[in-house]
Each structure stands twice: as structure tokens, then as C-alpha cells.
Design a protein around this motif. Sequence first.
Motif, PDB file in Angstrom:
ATOM      1  N   GLY A 116      -5.688  12.377  12.736  1.00 35.24           N
ATOM      2  CA  GLY A 116      -4.360  12.403  12.133  1.00 35.24           C
ATOM      3  C   GLY A 116      -3.606  11.113  12.392  1.00 35.24           C
ATOM      4  N   PHE A 120      -2.447   8.432   9.619  1.00 36.08           N
ATOM      5  CA  PHE A 120      -1.043   8.019   9.588  1.00 36.08           C
ATOM      6  C   PHE A 120      -0.954   6.493   9.578  1.00 36.08           C
ATOM      7  CE2 PHE A 120       3.086   6.974  11.346  1.00 36.08           C
ATOM      8  CZ  PHE A 120       3.931   7.829  10.648  1.00 36.08           C
ATOM      9  N   ASN A 121      -1.742   5.845  10.422  1.00 39.50           N
ATOM     10  CA  ASN A 121      -1.762   4.373  10.450  1.00 39.50           C
ATOM     11  C   ASN A 121      -2.264   3.788   9.136  1.00 39.50           C
ATOM     12  OD1 ASN A 121      -0.729   4.233  13.005  1.00 39.50           O
ATOM     13  ND2 ASN A 121      -2.670   3.813  14.003  1.00 39.50           N
ATOM     14  N   ARG A 123      -1.529   5.037   6.384  1.00 38.71           N
ATOM     15  CA  ARG A 123      -0.471   5.444   5.454  1.00 38.71           C
ATOM     16  C   ARG A 123      -0.906   6.555   4.510  1.00 38.71           C
ATOM     17  NH1 ARG A 123       3.501   1.845   6.561  1.00 38.71           N
ATOM     18  NH2 ARG A 123       2.951  -0.317   7.015  1.00 38.71           N
ATOM     19  N   TYR A 125      -0.320   9.862   4.546  1.00 37.48           N
ATOM     20  CA  TYR A 125       0.503  10.831   5.260  1.00 37.48           C
ATOM     21  C   TYR A 125       0.138  12.271   4.936  1.00 37.48           C
ATOM     22  CZ  TYR A 125       3.093   6.516   5.952  1.00 37.48           C
ATOM     23  OH  TYR A 125       3.442   5.238   6.280  1.00 37.48           O
ATOM     24  N   SER A 128      -2.927  13.064   6.866  1.00 40.63           N
ATOM     25  CA  SER A 128      -2.572  12.997   8.274  1.00 40.63           C
ATOM     26  C   SER A 128      -1.972  14.309   8.759  1.00 40.63           C
ATOM     27  CB  SER A 128      -1.587  11.851   8.519  1.00 40.63           C
ATOM     28  OG  SER A 128      -1.160  11.854   9.860  1.00 40.63           O
ATOM     29  N   THR A 129      -1.036  14.861   8.002  1.00 38.68           N
ATOM     30  CA  THR A 129      -0.389  16.109   8.432  1.00 38.68           C
ATOM     31  C   THR A 129      -1.401  17.255   8.474  1.00 38.68           C
ATOM     32  OG1 THR A 129       0.330  16.585   6.171  1.00 38.68           O
ATOM     33  CG2 THR A 129       1.894  15.452   7.608  1.00 38.68           C
TER      34      THR A 129
END
Length: 133
Positions: A116, A120-121, A123, A125, A128-129
Motif C-alpha cells: 500500500g 501510494f508513492n 500515486r 491511490y 493503495s487504499t
Amino acid sequence: MRFDGENDHLRIAGVDRSSESLNNALLLAQKSVQLDPNDALCQRSLGYVYLERHQLEDADFHIRRALALNPNDSYTSICLAALLAYSGEPDEALTWADKAFQLDPFAPQSYHSYTGMILFNARDYAKSTLSFR
């Protein structure tokens, strides 16, 4: 905080990130490598402590050394993935995270958390969530 177990170098670095604790973890991990430089766990432990201390070149050296000693260790693969993400290489980080899941199809939740963070890094998102669920 007091630790009395054989993996204090990991617990100290992973639980208590104060500079004093990270310094203690570094001394313990360095001692382990001094005692057995050809042990993958010792190398990975030192690499992880360096990662927590944001000493990325040192972390890279020891984590990759651990992989050379034991290329089938899923935890070392996920550590390299985290390092690569922190180093601004999210695509390569995802490749190593995928390898960690291939090596351990019943991976612990922490692998999903690392993934995750990597997404996130990168981008991404939405994905990631989903990794944190």
C-alpha cells in the motif's frame, strides 16, 4: 522500553523509532553481522535498521547482500521493495513486492501495508487504499 529476546535488533527498530533505540538496534545488528557476515538474517536486520535510520545506501548494500545469501526469503524481498519505494523507484519496488507474495502466498498483513505504501508513492491511490483493507 526493555527487550530481552533474540530479535531485539528488529523489535527496537520496528517498534521504538527514537534515535536512542535506533542507535541500540544498529549496534546489535552490526554485532550480528560481525559474528556471522554470511548469515542472511543478520544482513537483512542490519539493512532494515539502516532503512529505519534513512541511510539508504547502507540499507541497499545489506539488504541486497541478504538476498544474495538467501534469494528465497520473502521478508528480505519486501524489505527491498520498501527501500526502493523510499528511493523513488516505485515500479521496481512493486516488482519486488510481487516477488515477496510469490515466495509466501500466505504473507503477513505487513506485506500488504508495504505494498500500500509503495502504491501510494507511485500515486496509485485507489489501489493503495485497497492494500490496507
